[in-house]
Enzyme design. Structure first.
Site, PDB file in Angstrom:
ATOM      1  N   HIS A 109       2.901   0.022   6.573  1.00 20.08           N
ATOM      2  CA  HIS A 109       4.029  -0.713   5.988  1.00 20.08           C
ATOM      3  C   HIS A 109       5.230  -0.668   6.914  1.00 20.08           C
ATOM      4  O   HIS A 109       6.274  -0.117   6.579  1.00 20.08           O
ATOM      5  CB  HIS A 109       4.385  -0.134   4.611  1.00 20.08           C
ATOM      6  CG  HIS A 109       3.372  -0.454   3.574  1.00 20.08           C
ATOM      7  ND1 HIS A 109       3.171   0.307   2.462  1.00 20.08           N
ATOM      8  CD2 HIS A 109       2.485  -1.470   3.485  1.00 20.08           C
ATOM      9  CE1 HIS A 109       2.206  -0.225   1.737  1.00 20.08           C
ATOM     10  NE2 HIS A 109       1.769  -1.295   2.343  1.00 20.08           N
ATOM     11  N   GLU A 112      -3.377   1.185  -2.212  1.00 14.78           N
ATOM     12  CA  GLU A 112      -4.037   2.443  -2.596  1.00 14.78           C
ATOM     13  C   GLU A 112      -4.366   2.441  -4.096  1.00 14.78           C
ATOM     14  O   GLU A 112      -5.436   2.904  -4.507  1.00 14.78           O
ATOM     15  CB  GLU A 112      -3.134   3.638  -2.271  1.00 14.78           C
ATOM     16  CG  GLU A 112      -3.839   4.960  -2.567  1.00 14.78           C
ATOM     17  CD  GLU A 112      -2.888   6.142  -2.517  1.00 14.78           C
ATOM     18  OE1 GLU A 112      -2.094   6.251  -1.568  1.00 14.78           O
ATOM     19  OE2 GLU A 112      -2.945   6.956  -3.451  1.00 14.78           O
TER      20      GLU A 112
END
Ligand code: SF4
Length: 298
Positions: A40, A130
């Site tokens: 990210h 996730e």
């Protein structure tokens, strides 16, 4: 000004491993796809794109066959592995071992909850890669709790097993756990046994950084927290800095640094998330040092 980079900031071993795997694979492959942003951090994603990594989404994955696809540290649900077999896609699996272990724990707990009419609750961000990998272990039955309103989805008369996305804040997890426990007690009364199992599955690479960052934020006059705006871990760790030092600023790169934030005698600390590359923090440091000359001249 004294400008210091926090020696504990930067990539965790999961992200470092995934990036190394991508770079090694690109040396030997004509084409490497990556399912979602490898990290990210837009700056790092751009660097790897320039080397040839092609970022795809799940829809695009369905159209591919006979190619190589990298699975990033966040992990993937079982459907992705199934689809890869069906379409003859070679998966380069860089799932972090900590995430894989958590997926396994969630799957085991889910099987138990199914037998006991219970529920799996995951403290995390809906739609986060996730979390998609974790809910995939539960046939999408897990309840994802992101905010207070989501607590209404839990049936407090049935058993509850709670886990956390690995990058959430420890404080948030324990606050949530207490709320769930008190709601169970309220629903069942004091005499009935409560069936609540809270698993702090926050990665130690994240939670150990909190006390280290607190000290770093206290030791410096100004904190430049460098992170991608999409990083959950970045948002959580920035809040830790801000709670210790009100002169903490969240920046994505050096162009966002405002010279008005500093005075010549300041100690400036640069730190970041588990997805922040060291080269980016060094770039910010050089930029601030160059600014210092201007401040002194002014
Ligand atoms: S933060 Fe922890 S779980 Fe997540 S990728 Fe890094 S090492 Fe793995």
């Amino acid at each position: 000004m004294q400008v210091t980079i926090d020696k504990n900031s930067g990539y965790c071993f999961g992200v470092e491993f995934a990036i190394k795997m991508a770079e090694d694979e690109m040396e030997n492959s004509d084409q490497l796809y990556c399912l979602g942003d490898i990290v990210h951090n837009d700056m790092e994603v751009k660097r790897l794109r320039d080397k040839g990594l092609v970022v795809i989404d799940r829809e695009k994955l369905q159209e591919l066959s006979n190619c190589k696809v990298l699975i990033r540290a966040h992990g993937e649900p079982p459907e992705t592995y199934k689809m890869a077999i069906e379409n003859n896609i070679e998966l380069i699996d860089a799932s972090c071992p900590v995430v894989l272990k958590l997926q396994h724990r969630v799957k085991t707990a889910f099987d138990k909850m199914e037998r006991e009419n219970g529920q799996i609750v995951i403290y995390g961000k809906k739609g986060h890669a996730e979390v998609i990998g974790l809910t995939g272990q539960t046939l999408e039955k897990a309840i994802v709790v992101m905010e207070e309103a989501d607590l209404e989805k839990i049936d407090y008369r049935r058993p509850v097993t709670l886990f956390s996305q690995t990058t959430k804040s420890t404080k948030g997890f324990y606050e949530l756990s207490e709320k769930i426990e008190s709601k169970i007690k309220a629903a069942k009364g004091e005499i009935e046994e409560i069936d609540f199992n809270a698993n702090d599955s926050i990665c130690r690479q994240v939670s150990n950084r909190e006390p280290q960052l607190m000290r770093f934020a206290q030791e410096n006059d100004v904190i430049l927290f460098v992170s991608g705006k999409k990083s959950s871990n970045g948002k959580a760790l920035y809040q830790v800095c801000l709670s210790e030092n009100p002169r903490s600023y969240f920046i994505e790169n050096e162009t966002e640094v405002n010279p008005d934030w500093f005075t010549p005698s300041d100690k400036v600390g640069i730190c970041g998330a588990t997805s922040t590359p060291m080269w980016l923090m060094e770039q910010v440091k050089s930029h601030v040092e160059a600014l210092e000359e201007n401040i002194l001249e002014a």
